[in-house]
Design an enzyme around this catalytic site. Structure first.
Site, PDB file in Angstrom:
ATOM      1  N   ASN A  80      -8.502   3.644   5.942  1.00  0.00           N
ATOM      2  CA  ASN A  80      -8.936   5.079   6.262  1.00  0.00           C
ATOM      3  C   ASN A  80     -10.048   5.399   5.289  1.00  0.00           C
ATOM      4  OD1 ASN A  80      -7.479   5.459   4.025  1.00  0.00           O
ATOM      5  ND2 ASN A  80      -6.440   7.403   5.314  1.00  0.00           N
ATOM      6  N   TYR A 120       0.798   4.907  -5.856  1.00  0.00           N
ATOM      7  CA  TYR A 120       1.359   5.145  -4.703  1.00  0.00           C
ATOM      8  C   TYR A 120       2.759   5.670  -4.469  1.00  0.00           C
ATOM      9  CZ  TYR A 120      -3.111   5.207  -2.009  1.00  0.00           C
ATOM     10  OH  TYR A 120      -4.301   5.458  -1.372  1.00  0.00           O
ATOM     11  N   GLU A 137      -3.662  11.385 -11.156  1.00  0.00           N
ATOM     12  CA  GLU A 137      -4.522  10.439 -10.564  1.00  0.00           C
ATOM     13  C   GLU A 137      -5.755  10.239 -11.442  1.00  0.00           C
ATOM     14  OE1 GLU A 137      -4.954  11.262  -6.350  1.00  0.00           O
ATOM     15  OE2 GLU A 137      -2.963  10.881  -5.969  1.00  0.00           O
TER      16      GLU A 137
HETATM   17  P1  CMP Z   1      -4.030   8.292   1.435  1.00  0.00           P
HETATM   18  O1  CMP Z   1      -4.959   9.502   1.627  1.00  0.00           O
HETATM   19  O2  CMP Z   1      -4.750   7.295   0.301  1.00  0.00           O
HETATM   20  O3  CMP Z   1      -2.464   8.297   1.010  1.00  0.00           O
HETATM   21  C1  CMP Z   1      -1.411   7.510   1.556  1.00  0.00           C
HETATM   22  C2  CMP Z   1      -2.135   6.435   2.308  1.00  0.00           C
HETATM   23  O4  CMP Z   1      -1.085   5.608   3.003  1.00  0.00           O
HETATM   24  C3  CMP Z   1      -2.992   6.857   3.462  1.00  0.00           C
HETATM   25  O5  CMP Z   1      -4.309   7.440   2.851  1.00  0.00           O
HETATM   26  C4  CMP Z   1      -3.294   5.809   4.369  1.00  0.00           C
HETATM   27  O6  CMP Z   1      -4.129   4.698   3.801  1.00  0.00           O
HETATM   28  C5  CMP Z   1      -1.545   5.223   4.156  1.00  0.00           C
HETATM   29  N1  CMP Z   1      -0.897   5.891   5.424  1.00  0.00           N
HETATM   30  C6  CMP Z   1      -0.562   7.088   5.574  1.00  0.00           C
HETATM   31  N2  CMP Z   1       0.156   7.283   6.860  1.00  0.00           N
HETATM   32  C7  CMP Z   1       0.292   5.913   7.198  1.00  0.00           C
HETATM   33  C8  CMP Z   1       0.675   5.446   8.424  1.00  0.00           C
HETATM   34  N3  CMP Z   1       1.479   6.165   9.180  1.00  0.00           N
HETATM   35  N4  CMP Z   1       0.665   4.122   8.624  1.00  0.00           N
HETATM   36  C9  CMP Z   1      -0.002   3.326   7.820  1.00  0.00           C
HETATM   37  N5  CMP Z   1      -0.578   3.781   6.478  1.00  0.00           N
HETATM   38  C10 CMP Z   1      -0.593   5.117   6.517  1.00  0.00           C
END
Ligand code: CMP
Length: 150
Positions: free
Chosen positions: A115, A52, A129
């Protein structure tokens, strides 16, 4: 014009702990994606930070790393026509509260961080990735696992 593409997905620790793995994989294969590689990985902090890294300046980064190292993830490579966009459509918006009904995040996500699933957002990131988790030899197009007609 459509073309066959690969994308990297993760089932995140929240969804694994909640017992949603089977249902999520069923949704994905029912939508016509082929799973051509799959493994369960307990990411180290260093690995999660590397995966990330593009979010390293974001305020949610420390919490995201904590979450992504709180339990195992399931990493898998999907193949389909326009797989990257098609899988992002299947996942729904990052925030499950804003995700369209029936999408993976609406069905299985808890909040904007927890999520349920990740999917690559571009061909460049999909290549990076996929290589993060799999060597090319570990990716097995499904057709080749069945006996070939003589
Ligand atoms: P992902 O699609 O895996 O990409 C980055 C991740 O950061 C995202 O899913 C969430 O799990 C996390 N994320 C993105 N935006 C936020 C936010 N505003 N607050 C907390 N976590 C976030």
């Amino acid at each position: 014009m459509t073309r066959r593409e690969r994308t990297l997905s993760l089932i995140k620790p929240d969804a694994i702990a909640a017992g949603h793995t089977g249902k999520i994989l069923d949704h994905i294969t029912s939508a016509g994606f082929q799973i051509i590689g799959l493994r369960m990985v307990f990411l180290s902090r260093t690995q999660a930070e590397a995966f990330y890294y593009m979010h390293r300046e974001r305020p949610f980064f420390p919490s995201l790393i904590e979450f992504m190292t709180s339990g195992p993830v399931i990493a898998f490579v999907l193949e389909k026509e326009n797989a990257i966009q098609a899988y992002r459509d299947l996942m729904g918006a990052t925030d499950p509260a804003k995700a369209a009904p029936g999408t993976l995040r609406a069905l299985f996500g808890q909040n904007v961080e927890k999520n349920a699933v990740h999917g690559s957002d571009s061909p460049e990131n999909a290549r990076r990735e996929i290589a993060f988790f799999f060597s090319e030899a570990e990716l097995i197009p499904v057709q080749s696992t069945f006996p070939q007609p003589v």
